[in-house]
Design an enzyme around this catalytic site. Structure first.
Site, mmCIF file in Angstrom:
data_model
loop_
_atom_site.group_PDB
_atom_site.id
_atom_site.type_symbol
_atom_site.label_atom_id
_atom_site.label_comp_id
_atom_site.label_asym_id
_atom_site.label_seq_id
_atom_site.Cartn_x
_atom_site.Cartn_y
_atom_site.Cartn_z
ATOM 1 N N TYR A 24 0.865 -1.188 0.000
ATOM 2 C CA TYR A 24 0.000 0.000 0.000
ATOM 3 C C TYR A 24 0.893 1.225 0.000
ATOM 4 O O TYR A 24 1.793 1.351 0.836
ATOM 5 C CB TYR A 24 -0.899 -0.010 1.235
ATOM 6 N N ASP A 68 9.414 2.975 -0.881
ATOM 7 C CA ASP A 68 8.412 3.602 -0.021
ATOM 8 C C ASP A 68 8.793 3.270 1.421
ATOM 9 O O ASP A 68 8.490 2.198 1.926
ATOM 10 C CB ASP A 68 7.025 3.076 -0.359
ATOM 11 N N LYS A 70 5.309 9.841 8.326
ATOM 12 C CA LYS A 70 5.109 9.374 9.697
ATOM 13 C C LYS A 70 6.139 9.925 10.685
ATOM 14 O O LYS A 70 6.001 11.046 11.163
ATOM 15 C CB LYS A 70 5.046 7.847 9.717
#
Length: 432
Positions: free
Chosen positions: A144, A238, A266
């Site tokens: 994802y 990623d 994050k």
């Protein structure tokens, strides 16, 4: 454990917000429950509106690493707010953060800040297409990378939770440029490259965190790097989850990989909304206003998020807590697997440093197929029982759990005890 106030808030929320939540997994639907509402947080704990306390292993889906409401971070954020919450103009702190990120990730020579990880991956793919003049991208089934249109094809995380491989609203003309390979199966990438010469990039979570934690097989990432270089295809890592989580310098440092582009988020905002993408200067110089690849954002480089991120990363650089996090994670895994064996509960744990996932399955988990075999039903029972024990794990089998610097030996011991109670309960249900 009473959650009357949370239930009333949820009933009110569904009147105004789709499913009552602002991100799908928070609805608790895959674990047959309704969400609790957080009043405040501190250290390793969340406190809900009903007065319940939860030892937190969600950690804002990996964004929290110091612990909630760290005193120093709070002071830094307060100081930043006092000087203004948004400028829409350049400021010194974004330069400092860029320098810190580039110092930590040698593969990045230049970096551009965004407001989320989704923006970072979306922009990196646009950049790869613009720099190469090609349209196709390769992603891995179950990975994802945010909810940009091109990436909602065979995605994991919340999508896999609900068994939806693709999202409505994604045009077929756009999706046809996305090719799906199998994680840990290099031959699946090779086949796509052999049949398609219009591939701009390969994007991958080097350690998957959105299908549950799945580790790369020995040599897989290095072989993928070599394959991309020989094919003239850009490799995008990623590291929105793994960046500063598995090592200071991310998974690419841990595995010795030199990707062309890297996406972050994050942790680099210390719990505030942020993202970043960076890479080789020759590629990054295609970004406007130097080049023709457009990317912009009103809140990109937000001063509060940037200063919170600087504080967090400087703490991590100074304290280098990764050895301690690794030791705690390995100890927790050993103890929990021993408990699973004691009660004959089929269970596997995948983890690296401060992130891990437990799968209710009797075989090792190494790719999408094996992960999809894990029992959602047993996980739902596990989730609800652990919540009653005062531990908050992700309300989905297909997510990672996270340790923070605030998870001390006291929290580890409490976690082990809760696992014992919960697995004993699961065993009794199976026998009954």
């Amino acid at each position: 454990m009473k959650r009357d106030k949370s239930l009333r808030l949820y009933e009110e929320a569904v009147l105004y917000i789709p499913a009552g939540v602002n991100s799908p997994v928070r609805a608790f639907r895959s674990v047959n429950d309704t969400p609790f509402f957080v009043q405040r947080s501190k250290g390793a704990y969340l406190y809900d509106v009903d007065g319940n306390t939860y030892l937190d292993y969600v950690a804002s889906w990996g964004a929290i690493i110091l612990g909630h409401a760290d005193d120093g971070l709070v002071r830094e954020a307060q100081a930043a707010v006092a000087e203004g919450t948004s400028y829409g103009a350049c400021h010194p702190y974004e330069v400092k953060l860029a320098q810190l990120l580039i110092d930590a990730f040698p593969s990045m020579e230049k970096v551009r800040l965004t407001s989320s990880g989704t923006e970072a991956t979306m922009s990196a793919i646009r950049l790869a297409r613009g720099a190469t003049g090609k349209n196709g991208i390769i992603k891995f089934r179950g990975c994802y990378h945010g909810h940009a249109d091109s990436l909602l094809v065979k995605a994991g995380s919340g999508l896999e939770t609900f068994g939806i491989p693709d999202s409505a609203g994604v045009p077929a003309d756009l999706a046809r440029h996305t090719y799906v390979a199998e994680f840990n199966h290099l031959d699946s990438v090779q086949r796509i490259l052999d049949r398609n010469k219009d591939i701009a990039c390969v994007i991958i979570e080097p350690v998957i965190g959105n299908m549950g934690v799945i580790l790369p097989a020995d040599g897989f990432l290095k072989s993928l790097e070599k394959l991309c270089k020989s094919a003239g295809v850009l490799l995008i890592f990623d590291e929105v989850i793994t960046g500063f989580r598995v090592a200071y310098g991310g998974a690419q440092k841990a595995y010795g990989i030199d990707p062309d582009l890297t996406c972050l988020g994050k942790i680099i905002g210390g719990g505030f909304p942020i993202g970043a993408f960076g890479g080789k200067a020759s590629i990054m110089d295609h970004v406007a206003p130097l080049g023709a690849v457009y990317q912009a954002g009103t809140l990109s480089g937000n001063p509060v998020a940037v200063r919170a991120g600087l504080y967090t990363l400087n703490r991590l650089k100074k304290e280098n807590p990764y050895g301690v996090l690794k030791e705690k994670g390995e100890r927790l895994s050993r103890e929990v697997l021993g408990i699973a064996a004691k009660y004959a509960v089929p269970y596997r744990i995948n983890g690296l440093t401060g992130m891990f996932t437990g799968f209710f399955y009797d075989r090792d988990i190494s790719d999408y197929e094996s992960a999809s075999q894990a029992s959602r039903e047993v996980y739902a029972q596990f989730f609800r029982t652990m919540l009653e024990e005062g531990l908050f794990f992700a309300p989905s089998q297909f997510e990672a759990a996270f340790l923070t610097l605030s998870h001390t030996e006291v929290e580890i011991a409490k976690t082990i005890e809760a696992f014992d109670h919960t697995f004993k309960s699961l065993a009794k249900r199976k026998q009954g």
